[in-house]
Write a protein that holds these residues in place. Structure first.
Motif, PDB file in Angstrom:
ATOM      1  N   LYS A  84      30.857  32.238  38.669  1.00  0.00           N
ATOM      2  CA  LYS A  84      31.476  31.197  37.842  1.00  0.00           C
ATOM      3  C   LYS A  84      32.348  30.263  38.673  1.00  0.00           C
ATOM      4  N   THR A  85      33.138  30.829  39.576  1.00  0.00           N
ATOM      5  CA  THR A  85      34.106  30.026  40.331  1.00  0.00           C
ATOM      6  C   THR A  85      33.589  29.546  41.671  1.00  0.00           C
ATOM      7  N   GLY A  86      32.556  30.200  42.189  1.00  0.00           N
ATOM      8  CA  GLY A  86      32.063  29.859  43.517  1.00  0.00           C
ATOM      9  C   GLY A  86      32.971  30.370  44.625  1.00  0.00           C
ATOM     10  N   GLN A  87      33.897  31.247  44.280  1.00  0.00           N
ATOM     11  CA  GLN A  87      34.854  31.749  45.267  1.00  0.00           C
ATOM     12  C   GLN A  87      34.667  33.238  45.492  1.00  0.00           C
ATOM     13  N   THR A  88      35.036  33.677  46.683  1.00  0.00           N
ATOM     14  CA  THR A  88      34.995  35.097  47.033  1.00  0.00           C
ATOM     15  C   THR A  88      36.236  35.409  47.864  1.00  0.00           C
ATOM     16  N   GLY A  89      36.242  36.551  48.498  1.00  0.00           N
ATOM     17  CA  GLY A  89      37.312  36.898  49.426  1.00  0.00           C
ATOM     18  C   GLY A  89      38.679  36.963  48.791  1.00  0.00           C
ATOM     19  N   ALA A  90      39.638  36.278  49.397  1.00  0.00           N
ATOM     20  CA  ALA A  90      41.035  36.354  48.956  1.00  0.00           C
ATOM     21  C   ALA A  90      41.213  35.860  47.521  1.00  0.00           C
ATOM     22  N   SER A  91      40.484  34.828  47.132  1.00  0.00           N
ATOM     23  CA  SER A  91      40.602  34.316  45.758  1.00  0.00           C
ATOM     24  C   SER A  91      40.113  35.343  44.746  1.00  0.00           C
ATOM     25  N   LEU A  92      39.011  35.983  45.066  1.00  0.00           N
ATOM     26  CA  LEU A  92      38.479  37.036  44.197  1.00  0.00           C
ATOM     27  C   LEU A  92      39.470  38.183  44.104  1.00  0.00           C
ATOM     28  N   MET A  93      40.018  38.604  45.232  1.00  0.00           N
ATOM     29  CA  MET A  93      40.972  39.715  45.234  1.00  0.00           C
ATOM     30  C   MET A  93      42.212  39.362  44.427  1.00  0.00           C
ATOM     31  N   GLN A  94      42.700  38.137  44.543  1.00  0.00           N
ATOM     32  CA  GLN A  94      43.874  37.717  43.778  1.00  0.00           C
ATOM     33  C   GLN A  94      43.598  37.759  42.277  1.00  0.00           C
ATOM     34  N   ALA A  95      42.441  37.248  41.865  1.00  0.00           N
ATOM     35  CA  ALA A  95      42.077  37.267  40.441  1.00  0.00           C
ATOM     36  C   ALA A  95      41.950  38.708  39.944  1.00  0.00           C
ATOM     37  N   TYR A  96      41.372  39.573  40.767  1.00  0.00           N
ATOM     38  CA  TYR A  96      41.199  40.978  40.404  1.00  0.00           C
ATOM     39  C   TYR A  96      42.559  41.654  40.233  1.00  0.00           C
ATOM     40  N   LEU A  97      43.457  41.421  41.187  1.00  0.00           N
ATOM     41  CA  LEU A  97      44.790  42.032  41.132  1.00  0.00           C
ATOM     42  C   LEU A  97      45.591  41.537  39.933  1.00  0.00           C
ATOM     43  N   GLU A  98      45.452  40.260  39.599  1.00  0.00           N
ATOM     44  CA  GLU A  98      46.156  39.719  38.433  1.00  0.00           C
ATOM     45  C   GLU A  98      45.707  40.420  37.154  1.00  0.00           C
ATOM     46  N   ARG A  99      44.431  40.622  37.020  1.00  0.00           N
ATOM     47  CA  ARG A  99      43.922  41.281  35.815  1.00  0.00           C
ATOM     48  C   ARG A  99      44.262  42.771  35.819  1.00  0.00           C
ATOM     49  N   GLN A 100      44.206  43.375  36.983  1.00  0.00           N
ATOM     50  CA  GLN A 100      44.551  44.783  37.092  1.00  0.00           C
ATOM     51  C   GLN A 100      46.005  45.022  36.676  1.00  0.00           C
ATOM     52  N   ALA A 101      46.888  44.087  37.000  1.00  0.00           N
ATOM     53  CA  ALA A 101      48.311  44.223  36.681  1.00  0.00           C
ATOM     54  C   ALA A 101      48.585  44.199  35.180  1.00  0.00           C
ATOM     55  N   THR A 102      47.622  43.754  34.375  1.00  0.00           N
ATOM     56  CA  THR A 102      47.809  43.722  32.920  1.00  0.00           C
ATOM     57  C   THR A 102      47.641  45.106  32.300  1.00  0.00           C
ATOM     58  N   ASN A 103      47.113  46.046  33.061  1.00  0.00           N
ATOM     59  CA  ASN A 103      46.817  47.401  32.579  1.00  0.00           C
ATOM     60  C   ASN A 103      45.753  47.441  31.485  1.00  0.00           C
ATOM     61  N   ARG A 104      45.030  46.363  31.336  1.00  0.00           N
ATOM     62  CA  ARG A 104      43.897  46.370  30.404  1.00  0.00           C
ATOM     63  C   ARG A 104      42.674  46.892  31.139  1.00  0.00           C
ATOM     64  N   PRO A 105      41.839  47.658  30.466  1.00  0.00           N
ATOM     65  CA  PRO A 105      40.626  48.149  31.129  1.00  0.00           C
ATOM     66  C   PRO A 105      39.697  46.994  31.507  1.00  0.00           C
ATOM     67  N   VAL A 106      38.944  47.175  32.567  1.00  0.00           N
ATOM     68  CA  VAL A 106      38.116  46.105  33.128  1.00  0.00           C
ATOM     69  C   VAL A 106      37.095  45.568  32.121  1.00  0.00           C
ATOM     70  N   HIS A 107      36.655  46.373  31.189  1.00  0.00           N
ATOM     71  CA  HIS A 107      35.677  45.870  30.222  1.00  0.00           C
ATOM     72  C   HIS A 107      36.306  44.857  29.263  1.00  0.00           C
ATOM     73  N   ARG A 108      37.624  44.713  29.289  1.00  0.00           N
ATOM     74  CA  ARG A 108      38.304  43.716  28.450  1.00  0.00           C
ATOM     75  C   ARG A 108      38.772  42.490  29.225  1.00  0.00           C
ATOM     76  N   TRP A 109      38.489  42.440  30.521  1.00  0.00           N
ATOM     77  CA  TRP A 109      38.929  41.307  31.328  1.00  0.00           C
ATOM     78  C   TRP A 109      38.097  40.073  31.049  1.00  0.00           C
ATOM     79  N   SER A 110      38.761  38.929  31.026  1.00  0.00           N
ATOM     80  CA  SER A 110      38.058  37.656  30.919  1.00  0.00           C
ATOM     81  C   SER A 110      37.773  37.139  32.320  1.00  0.00           C
ATOM     82  N   LEU A 111      36.868  36.201  32.389  1.00  0.00           N
ATOM     83  CA  LEU A 111      36.579  35.565  33.680  1.00  0.00           C
ATOM     84  C   LEU A 111      37.609  34.464  33.901  1.00  0.00           C
TER      85      LEU A 111
END
Length: 111
Positions: A84-111
């Motif tokens: 969707k974003t065309g990004q990988t690496g550090a940008s992907l990791m940052q987005a992943y960490l932001e969603r992980q910090a919400t404590n919501r399970p991954v099946h509820r994460w939005s893109l």
């Protein structure tokens, strides 16, 4: 199952999530989704026999069931987000960490 098969399964499942084709104890290769769907009731039963707390069993088995139903795992979320974003690496990791910090399970994460 030989260790090398289990090791390959771990790497393949991490990369492809529910779409992974895994070596299985019957000597064949099967989709992870099929293996989990078939054995999900057994997982709950085994955890009950181990005397885990029923609420913990329900929570974790429920997460697996929801991921199967929705089709979103950590691996699939990462692929979808990158597409969707065309990004990988550090940008992907940052987005992943932001969603992980919400404590919501991954099946509820939005893109």
């Amino acid at each position: 199952m030989p260790f090398v098969s289990a090791q390959r399964n771990l790497t393949t499942a991490a990369r492809y999530g529910l779409d992974a084709e895994l070596d299985w104890i019957d000597g064949g290769r099967h989709p992870a989704r099929e293996i989990l769907s078939h054995h999900l009731p057994d997982i709950g039963d085994a955890l009950r026999r181990m005397a885990l707390e029923p609420r913990d069993i329900d929570r974790w088995v429920g997460h697996i069931a929801a991921r199967l139903e929705i089709g979103q795992t950590g691996a699939s979320w990462q692929r979808s987000w990158s597409e969707k974003t065309g990004q990988t690496g550090a940008s992907l990791m940052q987005a992943y960490l932001e969603r992980q910090a919400t404590n919501r399970p991954v099946h509820r994460w939005s893109l």
